[in-house]
Design a protein around this motif. Sequence first.
Motif, mmCIF file in Angstrom:
data_model
loop_
_atom_site.group_PDB
_atom_site.id
_atom_site.type_symbol
_atom_site.label_atom_id
_atom_site.label_comp_id
_atom_site.label_asym_id
_atom_site.label_seq_id
_atom_site.Cartn_x
_atom_site.Cartn_y
_atom_site.Cartn_z
ATOM 1 N N LEU A 21 48.871 24.751 -43.759
ATOM 2 C CA LEU A 21 48.335 23.414 -43.516
ATOM 3 C C LEU A 21 48.996 22.376 -44.425
ATOM 4 C CD1 LEU A 21 44.537 24.213 -43.072
ATOM 5 C CD2 LEU A 21 46.124 23.453 -41.291
ATOM 6 N N LEU A 22 49.222 22.740 -45.670
ATOM 7 C CA LEU A 22 49.785 21.782 -46.617
ATOM 8 C C LEU A 22 51.299 21.615 -46.504
ATOM 9 C CD1 LEU A 22 47.664 22.644 -49.770
ATOM 10 C CD2 LEU A 22 47.522 20.571 -48.360
ATOM 11 N N THR A 23 52.010 22.667 -46.110
ATOM 12 C CA THR A 23 53.470 22.591 -46.082
ATOM 13 C C THR A 23 54.049 22.284 -44.711
ATOM 14 O OG1 THR A 23 53.710 24.990 -45.770
ATOM 15 C CG2 THR A 23 53.727 24.147 -48.053
ATOM 16 N N GLU A 24 53.277 22.498 -43.652
ATOM 17 C CA GLU A 24 53.801 22.237 -42.309
ATOM 18 C C GLU A 24 53.017 21.153 -41.570
ATOM 19 O OE1 GLU A 24 54.695 25.649 -39.925
ATOM 20 O OE2 GLU A 24 55.403 26.782 -41.652
ATOM 21 N N VAL A 25 51.708 21.270 -41.558
ATOM 22 C CA VAL A 25 50.896 20.334 -40.780
ATOM 23 C C VAL A 25 50.784 18.982 -41.478
ATOM 24 C CG1 VAL A 25 48.668 19.953 -39.674
ATOM 25 C CG2 VAL A 25 49.625 22.256 -39.745
ATOM 26 N N ALA A 26 50.517 18.977 -42.769
ATOM 27 C CA ALA A 26 50.376 17.710 -43.497
ATOM 28 C C ALA A 26 51.637 16.847 -43.408
ATOM 29 C CB ALA A 26 49.984 17.957 -44.950
ATOM 30 N N PRO A 27 52.843 17.403 -43.622
ATOM 31 C CA PRO A 27 54.037 16.561 -43.492
ATOM 32 C C PRO A 27 54.230 15.992 -42.086
ATOM 33 C CG PRO A 27 54.554 18.527 -44.738
ATOM 34 C CD PRO A 27 53.172 18.711 -44.180
ATOM 35 N N GLN A 28 53.897 16.767 -41.071
ATOM 36 C CA GLN A 28 54.014 16.281 -39.693
ATOM 37 C C GLN A 28 53.045 15.127 -39.453
ATOM 38 O OE1 GLN A 28 53.314 19.687 -37.213
ATOM 39 N NE2 GLN A 28 55.212 20.696 -37.832
ATOM 40 N N HIS A 29 51.814 15.295 -39.873
ATOM 41 C CA HIS A 29 50.800 14.261 -39.683
ATOM 42 C C HIS A 29 51.155 13.013 -40.493
ATOM 43 C CE1 HIS A 29 46.797 12.317 -39.994
ATOM 44 N NE2 HIS A 29 46.671 12.777 -38.755
ATOM 45 N N ALA A 30 51.597 13.210 -41.730
ATOM 46 C CA ALA A 30 51.962 12.077 -42.581
ATOM 47 C C ALA A 30 53.152 11.311 -41.994
ATOM 48 C CB ALA A 30 52.285 12.562 -43.990
ATOM 49 N N ALA A 31 54.108 12.024 -41.422
ATOM 50 C CA ALA A 31 55.267 11.359 -40.821
ATOM 51 C C ALA A 31 54.839 10.487 -39.648
ATOM 52 C CB ALA A 31 56.288 12.396 -40.370
ATOM 53 N N HIS A 32 53.874 10.977 -38.892
ATOM 54 C CA HIS A 32 53.377 10.218 -37.755
ATOM 55 C C HIS A 32 52.697 8.924 -38.204
ATOM 56 C CE1 HIS A 32 51.904 9.614 -33.675
ATOM 57 N NE2 HIS A 32 50.718 9.345 -34.196
ATOM 58 N N TRP A 33 52.049 8.964 -39.355
ATOM 59 C CA TRP A 33 51.299 7.816 -39.860
ATOM 60 C C TRP A 33 51.967 7.163 -41.068
ATOM 61 C CZ3 TRP A 33 47.831 5.985 -36.713
ATOM 62 C CH2 TRP A 33 47.243 6.844 -35.787
ATOM 63 N N ASP A 37 53.791 4.613 -41.378
ATOM 64 C CA ASP A 37 53.676 3.154 -41.429
ATOM 65 C C ASP A 37 52.401 2.691 -42.128
ATOM 66 O OD1 ASP A 37 56.057 2.964 -40.071
ATOM 67 O OD2 ASP A 37 55.147 2.547 -38.134
ATOM 68 N N PHE A 38 51.439 3.600 -42.243
ATOM 69 C CA PHE A 38 50.170 3.264 -42.890
ATOM 70 C C PHE A 38 50.113 3.805 -44.314
ATOM 71 C CE2 PHE A 38 49.406 3.091 -38.360
ATOM 72 C CZ PHE A 38 48.756 1.880 -38.228
ATOM 73 N N GLY A 39 51.256 4.276 -44.823
ATOM 74 C CA GLY A 39 51.331 4.728 -46.200
ATOM 75 C C GLY A 39 50.899 6.161 -46.448
ATOM 76 N N TYR A 40 50.791 6.964 -45.405
ATOM 77 C CA TYR A 40 50.392 8.355 -45.601
ATOM 78 C C TYR A 40 51.533 9.147 -46.219
ATOM 79 C CZ TYR A 40 46.067 7.989 -42.886
ATOM 80 O OH TYR A 40 44.810 7.685 -42.448
ATOM 81 N N HIS A 41 51.192 10.026 -47.149
ATOM 82 C CA HIS A 41 52.161 10.881 -47.828
ATOM 83 C C HIS A 41 51.604 12.306 -47.838
ATOM 84 C CE1 HIS A 41 54.206 12.785 -51.203
ATOM 85 N NE2 HIS A 41 55.217 12.002 -50.854
ATOM 86 N N PRO A 42 52.422 13.310 -47.543
ATOM 87 C CA PRO A 42 51.919 14.686 -47.473
ATOM 88 C C PRO A 42 51.229 15.166 -48.747
ATOM 89 C CG PRO A 42 54.228 14.605 -46.810
ATOM 90 C CD PRO A 42 53.839 13.231 -47.236
ATOM 91 N N GLY A 43 51.630 14.653 -49.889
ATOM 92 C CA GLY A 43 51.016 15.071 -51.144
ATOM 93 C C GLY A 43 49.589 14.588 -51.324
ATOM 94 N N ASP A 44 49.149 13.685 -50.462
ATOM 95 C CA ASP A 44 47.792 13.146 -50.556
ATOM 96 C C ASP A 44 46.782 13.910 -49.707
ATOM 97 O OD1 ASP A 44 48.744 11.176 -52.266
ATOM 98 O OD2 ASP A 44 49.164 9.805 -50.608
ATOM 99 N N TYR A 45 47.238 14.939 -49.013
ATOM 100 C CA TYR A 45 46.347 15.728 -48.158
ATOM 101 C C TYR A 45 45.744 16.855 -48.975
ATOM 102 C CZ TYR A 45 48.195 13.477 -43.972
ATOM 103 O OH TYR A 45 48.540 12.559 -43.015
ATOM 104 N N ARG A 46 44.619 17.353 -48.504
ATOM 105 C CA ARG A 46 43.981 18.512 -49.155
ATOM 106 C C ARG A 46 43.340 19.385 -48.095
ATOM 107 N NH1 ARG A 46 38.496 15.894 -50.875
ATOM 108 N NH2 ARG A 46 38.675 14.049 -49.595
ATOM 109 N N VAL A 47 43.091 20.611 -48.470
ATOM 110 C CA VAL A 47 42.426 21.553 -47.580
ATOM 111 C C VAL A 47 41.060 21.846 -48.168
ATOM 112 C CG1 VAL A 47 42.488 23.884 -46.590
ATOM 113 C CG2 VAL A 47 44.603 22.586 -46.870
ATOM 114 N N LEU A 48 40.069 21.694 -47.336
ATOM 115 C CA LEU A 48 38.704 21.954 -47.788
ATOM 116 C C LEU A 48 38.015 22.934 -46.854
ATOM 117 C CD1 LEU A 48 37.423 18.356 -48.593
ATOM 118 C CD2 LEU A 48 38.184 20.090 -50.194
#
Length: 63
Positions: A33-45, A47-58
């Motif tokens: 989730l952190l190494t594959e999904v988060a970067p994909q989601h962050a790349a999509h967003w 323009d809104f300042g999303y960065h993969p390092g700001d994601y977490r798994v809970l």
Amino acid sequence: MPELRLIDPDGYTVPGTAQTVPDADEPAVRQLLLTEVAPQHAAHWADFGYHPGDYRVLPDPTT
């Protein structure tokens, strides 16, 4: 078995990431989730300042 979910920088669950996993698979799923999904989601967003390092798994707080 915990239910894991990827949380975006705004605190929302990334759609399609909530999943129940066996205890033995939890570290691998967290890593995926952190190494594959988060970067994909962050790349999509990006323009809104999303960065993969700001994601977490809970785990789901209701379980």
